[in-house]
Each structure stands twice: as C-alpha cells, then as structure tokens.
Design an enzyme around this catalytic site. Structure first.
Site, short mmCIF file in Angstrom:
data_model
loop_
_atom_site.label_atom_id
_atom_site.label_comp_id
_atom_site.label_asym_id
_atom_site.label_seq_id
_atom_site.Cartn_x
_atom_site.Cartn_y
_atom_site.Cartn_z
N HIS A 505 24.77 38.89 67.88
CA HIS A 505 24.82 39.66 69.13
C HIS A 505 23.76 40.76 69.11
CE1 HIS A 505 29.36 38.47 69.58
NE2 HIS A 505 28.53 37.45 69.73
N ALA A 539 19.32 41.15 76.40
CA ALA A 539 20.29 42.01 75.72
C ALA A 539 19.65 43.26 75.13
CB ALA A 539 21.00 41.23 74.62
#
Length: 581
Positions: A505, A539
């Site tokens: 992530h 992101a």
C-alpha cells in the site's frame, strides 16, 4: 501528433483517467504503460483468476529489479548495518496493482478523509469523496446510500454459507471474543467481522483495465494505448511540461501534449519528478540534477500499513475447497486498539484460509494483522542514479512510530488467544509466527520445480503429528517459535521488528495540501506546484494512507480529479459509448 493529455502509467488511476478524459470528443488522450497489455478476451489467466496468489507472485507482471527496505534505516549512525533489502512486487502491467492484488474493495474510514481535509486537502472530506466511491462501483449485493450500482468495477461478497470450515471457525472465534458480525464491510464504519468485499464478478477479477478500458472505450478514435512503453524523461520549456520521452519496444520516442499526468505509483512517480529536477534541493544537487522546482516533499513521508502474520497448519477437513470459490481471503475483522490518539477501527485482520498457490500453501492458514491507522510517516524515495532504468532507493521505515509497534504486539497476542480458542483449536494445529522471507518468496514463484517440492513436503506434513511439528519447527519457522513469543516479551518485540512488512500500500510520497505547506507537492487537483502542465494522480498524493487497501481510494481519487479536469473546460460530446457515471 500533439495530445491533450499524456498519462504516464496504466494502473488503476491511469485506467480511470484514460476512460474519463477520452470520453470528451475534444480531447486526444495517450496512455503509456511500461508493462504488457491485458486486452479484452486476452487477459492472462493468472490475472483473471479470482485467486490472486499466482498473479502477485508472477515476475512477468512485476518491476523485477525493485527492492525496498521496510525496517527503520538509521541515517544518524553510519556504523550501523543497513536493514536487508526485500523484493517488492510492484505491478508492471496494464491495470497496475488492480491486475495482481488481492481484489480487496474497501474504502477506509470516514475519519481518514476528514483528516485529509484537515491536513490541507480542501474538498476531500468524507462527504465529498463518498459520491466518487459510489461512482467507481457496481455493487452486486447491496443497494443503499453507501453503494453505487452503475460503476465500472463490480463488487461482491462471498457469504458465510460458502466459507470453508477454517474460515467459519475463525468467525466463531471472533464472535466468542465479543466482536459483532457486519454483513457489509463498506456500510456504516464500525468494529466487527465481515465477509470481505472484493472487486470481482462471476469468479473473475475485474481490474481497472478490464473495467475501464473495455472494447468500446478502446475503440474511441481519440484514445491511444501504448504498452511496453517506459517513460525516460519529461520535456520542458522553462517551467512548462510539454511532453515525455519514452522507450517503446526498445526504440526511443518523443510524445508532446498539453498536459502530462504521472500515474506511476508512490514509488515511481516521485522518482520521475526527481530525475527531472523537481524535489528537495539538497538531494537534487547531490545527484548533479539541475533544480527546476524546489519541492522538499517529493519522495518524502512514504507510507504503508505495517503488518505481521500468525500462521497455523489446517486439518484436512477444514481446508479451502473450490466448491464455491477459489478465493482464499473470505473474512476480515476491523477492531479498535483503544490507544487514546487513534480513531475507532484502527486495526485490521485478514483471514487467509490458504497461504500460497502451492500444495504447502493449501495447508497453511494465516491471520494477517495490520495497523489500519499507522503513525509511521518517515519513509522516503530517493534516486540511486540519474538513469531512468535504475530503480530508486526506497525506505519505508515501518514502525518508526512506537505506537505502531505496540499495537502489533498487542494484536499478535490477541490473535494468539483466538488461535488457541476452541473453534480454531479444533481445525488447526502447530501455530507459529510467520515471516514473509526470501525463502517464502522463492518457493512462491510459480514454476514446476516449486510445484514438485511443495507436493513432497505437503505429503509429509499430512503425516504423523510428531513429524509435522518437527518439520514446521525445522523448515517453516524462521528464528522464533510460538512459545518464545508468547512467553518472552522481548522475543515478541524482536520478532515483530524483524518480520513486519508492508502490504503493498505504498502511498503519500507526493502529498497534496495547502499552498503554504512546504511539504505539499500537488494541489487538490493533482497539479504539481511550481511547474505548469504537469499533474500527479495516484496513491502518492494521499495526505495520509487511509484505513483501507489502497486500490479503491486510488480509483476514487482518479474519478474525482478527472471530474475536476473535465469541469475546467466547456462540455463537449462524449465518444465511443460506455460512459457510465
């Protein structure tokens, strides 16, 4: 040819942007992707599979030279040996992470996005982003105010009646521990256990490329998709970005456009900026790069979710079967650690009733705990060289905040108690603290050699209990036994410091924020400060990593910025059909 928009990176964000921007007839959009295409009808079977454990171990879909450090790197002690480098399975394929990830389709907590707004991302609070989460999805199960029904990405849940016995036993352990059953992970955000929401329909992955770049979209005359294309640099005239240089199938090319959008992820987007003179002055000068825009936040405050695993051997009757699904993670748990600073739901547990694609993986269950709301924000991306072919230096610095370490320690103890409870004790044996080590990675590569090795080992593990326990202690456990970490607080801390990894992530390395924030790299529409014609949309622009797997927050972000970009110009006709909201 001159393009209106050049998108660098065909992952989740890039796929959304290519779809939305090319829906306007006056735009001419170029999508560049370093990896291979996944065209309709020709999606590799490993990617299409509802079970993701082959795709995310397949080097054909990775940046194979990318390695990272997850443990804290000390820059104040030159005598200290650096932590080990770990291979990092960053996707290099159309669809990006959505083509190889676990297909986990969750959003995070409302408090995440209210924090984004508080950190300077005006207009990104929960009430502002929820419509874009709904715009992404086509929920096949639920129809209420939290869910969308018309989006490009189908989402669904595998109900408890279709779970294997191990998953059911874990759910019962959660219930006995006092947790509430939630039928919908993406409904009201509260603590409890639930069927995980997945981006999947009819037992097939629906990546961003599959969902947003279907045959109708690809037929648009104003959209060009160029795969096997690695961007080597940005073209500038003064402070205006005019296009990119790239290598297409080994041949150098140049593409010019009105605007360039970097959607290469939280590792490669900052690396591209740095190589082109946009970033911290000291580092750029150290690398001999002329400073084009002094932005100290480029590559800084990289984040991920620190995670740890407690594994066990599954008795044969309780193992995953393919009667209803090949999925291996069917159940999740969201809970609150209770530390004063953290919002509710700051911890997460994913229940894997199968730990790998091979025969031994089918015998091993894992309770994967990660810090949903992490406070470790000291990671960074720096250049190793000025060559575009060279991967950057990546330091995640997980557990740089003591609160993350403490919560993983308490979380591991909680999971251990559940592992020893009656429901799980009935279906598993030999619990052990697990590490995602190089040995695990090597045996996880899909090939015939590993297939035969694991079949042989699996046969022995299904033999007598004493043999199984010896084999697990001798060949599976790496450095710490279950008894050690349960009886010795120092051993537990040492294990967690050594074995904690991220969960792919990577985020927050080009954060958006206020104009007066010196660490903000982009504004609230992704525009890079100090230059013109250049945005970042992926992101990396998150102000802080949300309490979620990051794929759906990325899709939401791209939808929201695409909407803002289209609103900047006069409305025009859409093209090519399939422009569902």
């Amino acid at each position: 040819m001159e393009y209106s928009h050049i998108i660098v990176g065909g992952g989740s964000a890039g796929s959304v942007l290519a779809n939305r921007l090319s829906a306007r007839s006056g735009n001419r959009v170029l999508l560049l992707e370093a990896g291979q295409d996944t065209p309709p009808g020709q999606v590799p079977k490993e990617i299409e599979d509802t079970y993701p454990g082959t795709a995310y171990f397949d080097p054909r879909f990775h940046w194979t030279e990318l390695k990272v450090r997850t443990q804290v790197v000390s820059h104040n002690n030159p005598e200290a040996a650096p932590p080990p480098l770990r291979k990092y399975e960053q996707a290099r394929v159309l669809g990006g992470g959505s083509s190889i990830n676990g297909q986990m389709a969750n959003r995070g907590a409302p408090t995440d996005y209210d924090e984004w707004a508080a950190r300077g991302a005006a207009g990104w609070d929960w009430d502002s982003v929820l419509p874009y989460f709904r715009k992404v999805e086509r929920d096949l199960d639920v129809n209420d105010e939290w869910h969308g029904r018309e989006g490009h990405i189908p989402v669904r849940r595998i109900p408890p009646e279709h779970w294997c016995e191990h998953t059911r036993a874990t759910a019962e352990a959660f219930r006995l521990a006092g947790f509430k059953y939630l039928p919908d992970q993406n409904g009201r955000f509260e603590d409890g256990y639930f069927p995980v929401t997945i981006s999947n329909a009819e037992e097939r992955r629906v990546s961003a490329a599959v969902g947003y770049l279907n045959a109708q979209v690809r037929a648009r005359p104003n959209l060009t998709i160029s795969t096997n294309t690695q961007v080597s640099g940005l073209l500038f005239e003064g402070r205006r970005c005019l296009g990119v240089t790239a290598v297409v199938d080994g041949q150098p090319r140049e593409f010019r456009g009105r605007e360039v959008i970097l959607s290469s992820g939280a590792i490669h987007s900052p690396a591209i900026l740095l190589r082109n003179g946009i970033g911290p002055v000291g580092h750029l000068r150290e690398m001999g790069i002329e400073v084009r825009a002094a932005l100290p936040g480029v590559g800084q405050r990289l984040m991920d979710h620190p995670s740890i695993s407690l594994s066990s051997f599954i008795r044969k009757p309780a193992r995953l079967t393919e009667e209803y699904s090949r999925r291996h993670i069917l159940l999740g748990l969201r809970y609150s650690s209770g530390i004063p600073e953290a919002p509710r739901g700051d911890m997460f547990v994913a229940v894997a009733s199968k730990s790998a694609w091979h025969a031994v993986g089918e015998q091993i269950a894992s309770l994967l705990a990660f810090v949903n709301k992490t406070y470790s924000e000291t990671g960074q991306v720096r250049l190793a060289s000025t060559r575009f072919q060279d991967e950057p230096v990546v330091e995640f610095n997980l557990l740089s905040d003591r609160r993350d370490l403490d919560r993983l320690m308490s979380g591991f103890r909680m999971l251990a108690a559940m592992q020893l409870s009656a429901p799980l004790a009935a279906v598993t044996t030999d619990p052990f603290p697990a590490s995602y080590s190089d040995r695990v990675r090597q045996i996880g590569v899909v090939n015939e050699r590993n297939r035969w090795i694991t079949r042989a080992i699996a046969t022995l593990l299904d033999g007598p209990q004493a043999l199984r326990s010896w084999l697990i202690d001798r060949y599976v456990v790496e450095g710490f036994t279950f008894r050690q970490v349960m009886e010795d607080e120092e051993a537990l801390e040492a294990f967690i410091r050594k074995a904690t990894i991220g969960v792919w992530h990577a985020s927050c390395s080009c954060r958006m924020g206020r104009e007066d924030d010196p660490m903000a790299v982009v504004d609230t529409e992704g525009r890079v400060r100090g230059v013109e014609g250049l945005r970042v949309v992926d992101a990396s622009i998150f102000p802080v990593v949300p309490c979620a797997n990051t794929n759906f927050p990325v899709l939401m972000t791209a939808e929201k910025i695409a909407d803002a970009m289209l609103a900047e110009a006069e409305p025009a006709l859409t093209v090519g059909g399939d422009t569902r909201a």
